[in-house]
Design an enzyme around this catalytic site. Sequence first.
Site, PDB file in Angstrom:
ATOM      1  N   SER A 166     -10.016  -0.743   7.220  1.00 37.50           N
ATOM      2  CA  SER A 166      -9.433   0.013   5.284  1.00 37.50           C
ATOM      3  C   SER A 166      -8.807  -1.301   5.018  1.00 37.50           C
ATOM      4  CB  SER A 166      -8.325   0.962   5.335  1.00 37.50           C
ATOM      5  OG  SER A 166      -9.007   2.049   5.576  1.00 37.50           O
ATOM      6  N   LYS A 226       1.177  -1.199   0.200  1.00 41.25           N
ATOM      7  CA  LYS A 226       0.435  -0.294   0.113  1.00 41.25           C
ATOM      8  C   LYS A 226       0.623   1.411   0.048  1.00 41.25           C
ATOM      9  CE  LYS A 226      -4.110   1.928   2.314  1.00 41.25           C
ATOM     10  NZ  LYS A 226      -4.825   2.322   3.782  1.00 41.25           N
ATOM     11  N   SER A 283      -9.600   1.896   2.581  1.00 40.15           N
ATOM     12  CA  SER A 283      -8.482   2.901   1.498  1.00 40.15           C
ATOM     13  C   SER A 283      -7.979   1.356   1.385  1.00 40.15           C
ATOM     14  CB  SER A 283      -8.184   3.519   2.625  1.00 40.15           C
ATOM     15  OG  SER A 283      -7.370   3.014   3.494  1.00 40.15           O
TER      16      SER A 283
END
Lengths: 483, 469, 93
Positions: free
Chosen positions: A174, A75, A150
């Site tokens: 997330s 990420k 996210s």
Amino acid sequence: MSNYINLSIKEIHVLLKEKKITPIDLVNECIKKIESSDLNAFITLDKEGALKQAEELSKMEVSDDLLFGIPIAIKDNIMVNGLRCTCASRMLDNFTAIYDAGCIDLIKKHGMIIIGKTNMDEFAMGSTSETSYYGAPKNPWNKDKVTGGSSGGSAASVSAGLVPMALGSDTGGSIRQPSSFTGIVGMKPTYGRVSRYGLVAFASSLDQIGPMTRNVYENALLLNAISKLDRRDMTSFDTNEDFTRKIDKPLENFKVAIPNYFVSDIVDSEVKNKILEIKKLLEDNNVKVDFIDIKHIDKTVTLYQIIAMGEASSNLARFDGVRYGFSYPNPTSLDDLYSKTRKFGFGNEVKRRIMVGSYLLSGENAKTYYNKALEIRDDLQKNFLKVFDNYNLIIGPTTARCAYDLGDKGDDPLKSFMDDVLVMHANMGGFPSLSMPVGFNSEHLPIGLQIIGNLRDEATIYGLASFIEKNIKEDFSEVRNGL
Amino acid sequence: MDYKITVGIEVHCELKTKEKIFSPSLSCYGSMANTNINVIDLGYPGTLPLLNKEVLEYAIRACKVLNLNITHDMHFDRKNYFYADNPKNFQITQNETPIGRDGYVEIDVDGVKKKIEILEMHIEEDTSKSVHGEKSSLLDFNRAGVPLIEIVTKPCINSSVEAVKYLEKLRELLLYANVSDCKIEEGSMRCEPNVSISKTEKFGTKVEVKNIGSISNVGEAIEYEVARQKEILEKGEVLKEQTRRFDDKTKTTILMRVKETGNDYRYFPEPDIPFVHLTDEFIEKSLHDLPRMPDDRRNDYEKAGILPINIEKIIANKALSDYLERFLDINLVIASNLLLGDISAYLNKNNISISDTKLTDDKFRDLVNKLDKKEISNKIFKDILNDIMETDKNINTILDDKGLNLINDDSLIDTLIDKVLSDNSDIVNQYKSGNERSAKALMGLLMKEGKGKINPSSANQKLMEKLNS
Amino acid sequence: MLSKEEVMHVAHLARIEIDEEELEKYQRDLKILFDEIDKIKDLDDFDEDRMFSPCENAFDLDRRNVEVDKDNLLLNVPKKKGNFIEVPVMINE
């Protein structure tokens, strides 16, 4: 195109060990798949670096480490030295990481190969990945749907088989919510399990890095690799254990709780029915399942908002155009540099949360809101701990509904929080929590089951998850194999 | 009725720990700009504060010498404000749970003792240094993260003299506790008094003065402020709450800014540092090697008979006083005279310190004892000083090698006295006819006859016995 | 609802420049959020004596011999002068 990536980690390992393939083959396959994909899952693809590392690994003896030579996506809010780290924000569009995060040190030590950095909500604020400066990633199950967020890019890339594994971060769901939306397994470990050194902070007391994988076993394997005491994070701890040890073991004297709130009206009926099916599956296998009430559980999302936005407003103050990142050119004064850099560097959702967070902490508000939220948070943790006195685990849906249309959320400030409503309890209490796919809705979109465990008890979560994984008939690999 | 002066003082002191408070960078900032830093000091995204326990030990020592109650359960808070010298745009400090509360420092103004009450002391991180040009400022983050303690008095200081005495005492205590260098000129101690005057019980309008470069300037700044405020009030005008800066050249204060209503620092507990519980064990360990404080040392020096002027000279030189701490069992008058006199002259001449010489503790002890017992004279000491400082030989060997051992043999001294008396019968007669000064002349001749090697006190005693018999 | 002055104050605290249009949008958005957040004021059946801290005691961790990265520190600096970082002149020191 070769299809080694879709094999299990164990199968890939055998092929590597028998020298039938090399890490270079794996990297080339990942790169090809990523480049031909239209999911917008990656912000940065490190072809050169990944190939160079694969070449080096190919010259080495393949170790017994199952993760040796396995490609992984990271990420884009986790520092990988030398790679851009954007947090999907214009603010860091030109920012190069100058150090490795604690978990990246470990990933590299295991001989894993970092393929690139995945798309996400800007500074991890959002639950659809639509707030990304680089545009939203798409859900592999239906490209008109959101990936969730996210960690949407990480979820999409694992779900679509672009990479076998990815890392995400989870502040209020997330990792788990996009895992649920894309039909993969995502774990938010106990707070402190994975070092936060090198994770760009959103809300310090809630953030946690975790593994996102295609199945339960590989998830535990990756968690084994990234959890280690790191003295660069004062909240880090280590228990030196093997998280795969309860996988495929019988569930003896097992008791599971379902909070009534988790199957209340806020949950879509298709999702609720699936959870009740799982309840029946467990009961059929001598697991005791009870509905219970937990005090404050329905009010936690408000407390979560206060804490997350308060901390975020402070954590993101450092992005000011002075030491790194976007810097507004030719400012007329220091304050002008600050306020224009932040006006143009941050997107709307981030600015809104910083504004709310600043207001929550201003004047007497800190006492009324933030400190009070911390006090109730302490109570909430105790209430959950009491449940674990009597039950091995808590289960429920990960999300109230399945993946929805891109653009559906619009600009409604409240909607941004509704996706957090079932997942952020684990962050508030520091508890480990996993999402795994357990079925489909009528639109053939994955439904996620959430399993919350006691502090530091990831192993038991994996135990139950592997049991459920084995006993459901649905297959979640079709989207990979269809590629 | 005259105005009552009320002063409160905030003091920031840098702790001289090896490393910074929240990062393992060395805690010194003389080096080239932005070289003594790491990703934490520059507030890089993804970095977290790492609490240096040594800072807690130092702060605990400061609490002890300032008579503060130690807060056992404490945490750190974020103070949020944007400024270029503040790398994270928040400073980690202690707002709700300062490590020390309710202490005091006792001062003495013309024989009258007064307790200056300390409200609280907390721990925080220093900001970076900045150099200002016309259009831009340049930032050096080497200082960012150096540990500070901030000590805040109650508004209980009523004159510039009290303020100066308080600061001198505070500086002395922190220096002797090995907590801080307390060098105001170099910025490792910063004093910010706030001054108000009033004719009633109610406090007047507070004016804060910053940028003061020495303790005596604090006194001058307060004097100036009091006079300035009186003038304004006498004119019937209203004082505004403000921050002023002291100007060393003109000895005046200059307006920096009028106070904005309520700074909004948005304090909240620092989430990246777990709450701290100071155990009794840790506190004890921190205080274990706390050196003796100056007042205890003054007492000992006074009891030993050291002159007050010399006592203050010793206390003003901490290294010297620390050295003397190792010799409290010997004659402190002789020891201090040596150290303040010939030895310090020798060290100054050669620009070195005691540890650079061959003067071991044993040697110093032996030297003082020999002088104390009059086994060597001051003259011989001066003759052998260089040998003491520069060779590995012990005192006896030096004396032997130089043939300077004092004659203590009574019969030999008797013989010498008899010889001097018979050789100088005229002087003996002068003495006997009442000229007492003649005894001194005879003593001088005796020492000369003994080539300076006879023990003067016993020789003098014997000489007088013979003369008076 | 927050007044325009309050919103401007918050924007200044956060150092985010906002124009008239944004000002009104923030007034609306913040109102919606605060109606939700204000619900915390009604919560009173909880134990007030302790604030949540993620770990028990900072003492459990010893940072001795910790190494923290310090290479290429000035790589991302937007404006440099020699080894210094340059900013518009600071006032109000």
